[in-house]
Scaffold this active site. Structure first.
Site, PDB file in Angstrom:
ATOM      1  N   GLY A   1       0.833  -1.196   0.000  1.00 52.17           N
ATOM      2  CA  GLY A   1       0.000   0.000   0.000  1.00 52.17           C
ATOM      3  C   GLY A   1       0.872   1.251   0.000  1.00 52.17           C
ATOM      4  O   GLY A   1       2.042   1.223  -0.402  1.00 52.17           O
TER       5      GLY A   1
ATOM      6  N   ILE B   1       2.278   3.107   2.377  1.00 47.07           N
ATOM      7  CA  ILE B   1       3.503   3.181   3.197  1.00 47.07           C
ATOM      8  C   ILE B   1       4.586   2.296   2.579  1.00 47.07           C
ATOM      9  O   ILE B   1       5.754   2.693   2.483  1.00 47.07           O
ATOM     10  CB  ILE B   1       3.208   2.781   4.658  1.00 47.07           C
ATOM     11  CG1 ILE B   1       2.191   3.746   5.270  1.00 47.07           C
ATOM     12  CG2 ILE B   1       4.494   2.779   5.487  1.00 47.07           C
ATOM     13  CD1 ILE B   1       1.674   3.344   6.650  1.00 47.07           C
TER      14      ILE B   1
ATOM     15  N   THR C   1       6.353  -1.851  11.106  1.00 44.51           N
ATOM     16  CA  THR C   1       5.736  -0.568  11.468  1.00 44.51           C
ATOM     17  C   THR C   1       4.229  -0.640  11.210  1.00 44.51           C
ATOM     18  O   THR C   1       3.565   0.393  11.151  1.00 44.51           O
ATOM     19  CB  THR C   1       6.335   0.601  10.643  1.00 44.51           C
ATOM     20  OG1 THR C   1       6.323   0.252   9.263  1.00 44.51           O
ATOM     21  CG2 THR C   1       7.747   0.940  11.075  1.00 44.51           C
TER      22      THR C   1
ATOM     23  N   ARG D   1       1.316  -3.302  12.547  1.00 44.50           N
ATOM     24  CA  ARG D   1       0.608  -3.495  13.803  1.00 44.50           C
ATOM     25  C   ARG D   1       1.239  -4.664  14.558  1.00 44.50           C
ATOM     26  O   ARG D   1       1.633  -5.660  13.959  1.00 44.50           O
ATOM     27  CB  ARG D   1      -0.870  -3.834  13.558  1.00 44.50           C
ATOM     28  CG  ARG D   1      -1.759  -2.636  13.299  1.00 44.50           C
ATOM     29  CD  ARG D   1      -1.951  -1.783  14.559  1.00 44.50           C
ATOM     30  NE  ARG D   1      -2.827  -0.660  14.340  1.00 44.50           N
ATOM     31  CZ  ARG D   1      -2.441   0.568  13.956  1.00 44.50           C
ATOM     32  NH1 ARG D   1      -1.169   0.839  13.749  1.00 44.50           N
ATOM     33  NH2 ARG D   1      -3.334   1.532  13.793  1.00 44.50           N
TER      34      ARG D   1
ATOM     35  N   GLU E   1      -0.030  -2.643  23.461  1.00 43.97           N
ATOM     36  CA  GLU E   1       0.569  -1.318  23.696  1.00 43.97           C
ATOM     37  C   GLU E   1      -0.308  -0.551  24.676  1.00 43.97           C
ATOM     38  O   GLU E   1      -1.522  -0.727  24.667  1.00 43.97           O
ATOM     39  CB  GLU E   1       0.649  -0.556  22.373  1.00 43.97           C
ATOM     40  CG  GLU E   1       1.563  -1.228  21.361  1.00 43.97           C
ATOM     41  CD  GLU E   1       1.554  -0.512  20.018  1.00 43.97           C
ATOM     42  OE1 GLU E   1       0.997   0.595  19.914  1.00 43.97           O
ATOM     43  OE2 GLU E   1       2.104  -1.078  19.063  1.00 43.97           O
TER      44      GLU E   1
ATOM     45  N   HIS F   1       5.690   3.137  18.999  1.00 44.09           N
ATOM     46  CA  HIS F   1       4.626   3.453  18.025  1.00 44.09           C
ATOM     47  C   HIS F   1       4.677   4.942  17.613  1.00 44.09           C
ATOM     48  O   HIS F   1       3.742   5.702  17.866  1.00 44.09           O
ATOM     49  CB  HIS F   1       3.248   3.109  18.605  1.00 44.09           C
ATOM     50  CG  HIS F   1       2.211   2.882  17.544  1.00 44.09           C
ATOM     51  ND1 HIS F   1       1.218   1.954  17.654  1.00 44.09           N
ATOM     52  CD2 HIS F   1       2.000   3.474  16.340  1.00 44.09           C
ATOM     53  CE1 HIS F   1       0.438   1.987  16.585  1.00 44.09           C
ATOM     54  NE2 HIS F   1       0.901   2.917  15.766  1.00 44.09           N
TER      55      HIS F   1
END
Ligand code: DGY
Length: 353
Positions: free
Chosen positions: A165, A167, A242, A244, A273, A293
């Site tokens: 995608g 990123i 980076t 999930r 998290e 994050h």
């Protein structure tokens, strides 16, 4: 008999944090009756439910849970939930569709900023920059040695992107500048392009020097990098996530790193998290770089995320198409979706709008 017209109450909008960056929430407050969560800690589900009661719009962060109970707590007037995040694994998309609620997210605006952190993690892990900084801080910077903190080069290395995608493509552009070859795996979009060639998942794992994860967390991708996948990777390879937490099996990763089955790894995301225990085994592993994050954490990008979330709320409350609804969902409240009742049953796929 004509009386004084009664002004229509302004639509109510809840915002799950106070002090969000940029002017967008102030702009919302000029048009709507905005209530922002004032607590220093994030709201619990019950607190968010109280905040959103009677609202038509809700602006939340990626870490907030938007489930059927929250949607019901809002009541039948809720029309839009706008995430100030690209990831939407915290949202029950089916429950929102069943209630005719539009859910939006913030693609594009964070792609370059997040890809910068992916590239940084590749460099930090592969060049052992995290470990060397830690040693420096412990007072362990000795005389110059030719063999101290030796890492592996990125030029000439092959980068394998899981997911392709915005990123991942932004990272592919950066990697090209660093002299890396790029390949990717996407389960449906099987084309090569000018940046990268498509390969099977197994081939990607077997032939990449750096594997970087860019796929959303879904039931299909949860745990997709576990012991068998790590075993396919080169012992000289680096794994970066980076996307999930939950896509990478952390125990399997630690075992692979400790056993020398993998050179290094970099994680910006983890399961459960935030991770606040200083003795967390992930923090002690010298071949692993961990960040809290921060992929999209620049002032400009975070403000752009809030801005896009606000524009999504404005569009829906103005009766227009939301600019960035979740993939595969509608940008307008669905007509004829199951309306909330006090005795709602669990929504099913067939109820989805
Ligand atoms: C995103 O946008 O998904 C980031 O991880 C922040 O939530």
């Amino acid at each position: 008999m004509s009386g004084t017209p009664v002004p229509r109450p302004r639509p109510r909008v809840a915002v799950s944090r106070t002090g969000l960056p940029g002017p967008a929430v102030r702009r919302l407050a000029a048009r709507y009756d905005v209530t922002a969560w004032e607590g220093t800690a994030p709201p619990t589900s019950a607190e968010l439910g109280t905040l959103v009661r009677g609202c038509e719009g809700l602006l939340v962060l990626g870490s907030d849970r938007v489930d059927a109970a929250l949607l019901d707590a809002a009541g039948p007037g809720l029309r839009v939930v706008a995430l100030a995040s690209m990831g939407y694994d915290g949202v029950d998309v089916e429950a929102a569709a069943a209630r005719g609620v539009v859910v939006t997210h913030t693609p594009e605006v964070l792609a370059d900023t997040t890809a910068d952190v992916s590239m940084a993690l590749i460099l930090m892990a592969r060049r052992r920059l995290g470990a060397s900084m830690d040693a420096l801080r412990r007072g362990e910077w000795g005389a110059f040695r030719m063999d101290a903190f030796l890492g592996l080069d990125v030029q000439g290395a092959t980068l394998g992107l899981i997911g392709y995608g915005q990123i991942a493509k932004a990272l592919a552009r950066r990697a090209a500048g660093f002299g890396m070859r790029v390949q990717h795996h996407h389960p449906r979009r099987k084309e090569d392009d000018e940046l990268s060639r498509w390969v099977t998942f197994d081939e990607l794992l077997r032939t990449s020097d750096v594997v970087s994860v860019h796929t959303p967390l879904t039931p299909e991708t949860a745990g997709m990098i576990g012991t068998p996948e790590l075993a396919l990777m080169k012992p000289t390879a680096t794994l970066v996530n980076t996307g999930r937490g939950g896509i990478v099996d952390e125990d399997a990763l630690l075992t692979a790193l400790r056993g020398g089955k993998l050179h290094s790894a970099g994680l910006d995301v983890m399961v459960d998290e935030p991770r606040t225990d200083p003795s967390d085994p992930l923090f002690a592993e010298p071949h692993l770089v961990v960040l809290p994050h921060v992929g999209s954490a620049t002032e400009a990008t975070r403000a752009a995320m809030v801005e896009l979330a606000a524009r999504n709320i404005e569009a829906v409350l103005d009766g227009e198409e939301a600019p960035t609804p979740l993939p595969g969902t509608r940008g307008r409240p669905a007509q004829g979706a199951t309306q909330p009742t006090t005795n709602r049953t669990t929504p099913t796929a067939s109820q989805s709008g």
